[in-house]
Design an enzyme around this catalytic site. Structure first.
Site, PDB file in Angstrom:
ATOM      1  N   ARG A 109       0.770  -1.443  -0.107  1.00  9.82           N
ATOM      2  CA  ARG A 109       0.046  -0.194  -0.204  1.00  9.82           C
ATOM      3  C   ARG A 109       0.846   1.188  -0.099  1.00  9.82           C
ATOM      4  O   ARG A 109       1.702   1.500   1.070  1.00  9.82           O
ATOM      5  CB  ARG A 109      -0.792  -0.061   1.242  1.00  9.82           C
ATOM      6  CG  ARG A 109      -1.903   1.089   1.252  1.00  9.82           C
ATOM      7  CD  ARG A 109      -3.029   1.140   2.277  1.00  9.82           C
ATOM      8  NE  ARG A 109      -2.234   1.435   3.594  1.00  9.82           N
ATOM      9  CZ  ARG A 109      -3.007   1.612   4.662  1.00  9.82           C
ATOM     10  NH1 ARG A 109      -4.335   1.533   4.584  1.00  9.82           N
ATOM     11  NH2 ARG A 109      -2.451   2.124   6.038  1.00  9.82           N
ATOM     12  N   THR A 113      -0.888   7.477  -1.047  1.00 10.05           N
ATOM     13  CA  THR A 113      -2.266   7.587  -1.520  1.00 10.05           C
ATOM     14  C   THR A 113      -3.165   6.392  -1.010  1.00 10.05           C
ATOM     15  O   THR A 113      -4.234   6.359  -1.277  1.00 10.05           O
ATOM     16  CB  THR A 113      -2.139   7.259  -3.110  1.00 10.05           C
ATOM     17  OG1 THR A 113      -1.353   5.793  -3.153  1.00 10.05           O
ATOM     18  CG2 THR A 113      -1.284   8.310  -3.719  1.00 10.05           C
ATOM     19  N   ASP A 205      -0.923  -2.997  13.094  1.00  7.72           N
ATOM     20  CA  ASP A 205      -0.243  -3.425  11.862  1.00  7.72           C
ATOM     21  C   ASP A 205      -0.198  -4.938  11.947  1.00  7.72           C
ATOM     22  O   ASP A 205       0.672  -5.554  12.585  1.00  7.72           O
ATOM     23  CB  ASP A 205       0.822  -2.906  11.277  1.00  7.72           C
ATOM     24  CG  ASP A 205       1.367  -3.439   9.953  1.00  7.72           C
ATOM     25  OD1 ASP A 205       1.575  -4.587   9.685  1.00  7.72           O
ATOM     26  OD2 ASP A 205       1.652  -2.722   8.926  1.00  7.72           O
ATOM     27  N   ASP A 208       3.392  -6.733  10.827  1.00  9.06           N
ATOM     28  CA  ASP A 208       4.224  -6.326  11.794  1.00  9.06           C
ATOM     29  C   ASP A 208       4.135  -7.254  13.173  1.00  9.06           C
ATOM     30  O   ASP A 208       5.121  -7.667  13.741  1.00  9.06           O
ATOM     31  CB  ASP A 208       4.125  -4.791  12.222  1.00  9.06           C
ATOM     32  CG  ASP A 208       4.842  -4.027  11.191  1.00  9.06           C
ATOM     33  OD1 ASP A 208       5.633  -4.489  10.332  1.00  9.06           O
ATOM     34  OD2 ASP A 208       4.880  -2.791  11.208  1.00  9.06           O
TER      35      ASP A 208
END
Length: 214
Positions: A109, A113, A205, A208
């Site tokens: 990603r 944006t 996340d 992670d």
């Protein structure tokens, strides 16, 4: 809610899934436990998502006599995680269906944006003859899931189920609108996205935390 009348969307209500998701959310949950919980939740979700797996009859000799009995047609299932976080869900499903083939779709990603970009796609062949279970723990904006389904369809995939553990309403609605023909299984529908397109309250996340890189 916007998804209530959509028969292709199932929000899980099982107490075990809810309990395990609560453990995932806790910032004190360590990498080993987090990874184990992801696998366990994936297994529980898959139990529901795979209830229509195709069966074939085989001959088995019991201690009493021979009989014809149903078994899963393993050639018909493909597990496709979206890299890298989706990898954390694979073992939970493989524990249920060890014969399933595994493909991979790599997306990242853009931090500005928030749009997905493909860097890898490898699917079991022939993909058009398989039930495909697409995996990603988080459905945030829905961009990665939408693109992953696009890639699968471009390669000939037809029967697709998407499984996630946490979803934002924005992502779920985007995926539903882009691909109304696929089945979607969600462990929990969270409140929404923040300005950085992270799910709230979410669990951070997932990649992670699965791989210990946070």
């Amino acid at each position: 809610m916007f998804y209530k009348d959509n028969k292709n969307v199932e929000i899980m209500e099982h107490p075990l899934i809810k309990h395990k998701i609560s453990r995932l959310r806790d910032s004190e949950t360590g990498t080993y436990e987090f990874r184990s919980l992801i696998e366990e939740i994936a297994m529980l979700e898959a139990y529901e998502a795979l209830r229509d797996l195709p069966l074939v009859d085989i001959e088995v000799e019991t201690p009493i006599e021979k009989c014809m009995t149903p078994t899963i047609d393993g050639k018909k299932l493909a597990i496709v995680p979206i890299l890298r976080a989706g990898l954390g869900m694979v073992n939970g499903i493989h524990a249920l269906v060890p014969s399933a083939k595994v493909g991979h779709i790599g997306l990242y990603r853009d931090p500005e944006t928030h749009l997905p970009h493909e860097y890898y796609c490898k699917l079991p062949d022939p993909i058009d003859q398989r039930l495909i279970v697409l995996l990603d723990p988080m459905l945030a904006t829905g961009g990665s899931a939408v693109e992953a389904v696009n890639f699968i369809k471009q390669h000939g995939g037809k029967h697709i189920k998407f499984m996630c553990i946490i979803a934002a309403p924005e992502g779920l609605e985007n995926l539903m609108n882009a691909h109304p023909d696929i089945e979607i299984y969600v462990g929990n529908l969270d409140r929404g996205l923040n300005d950085n397109a992270y799910i709230m309250p979410g669990l951070g996340d997932a990649g992670d935390r699965i791989f210990g890189t946070k």
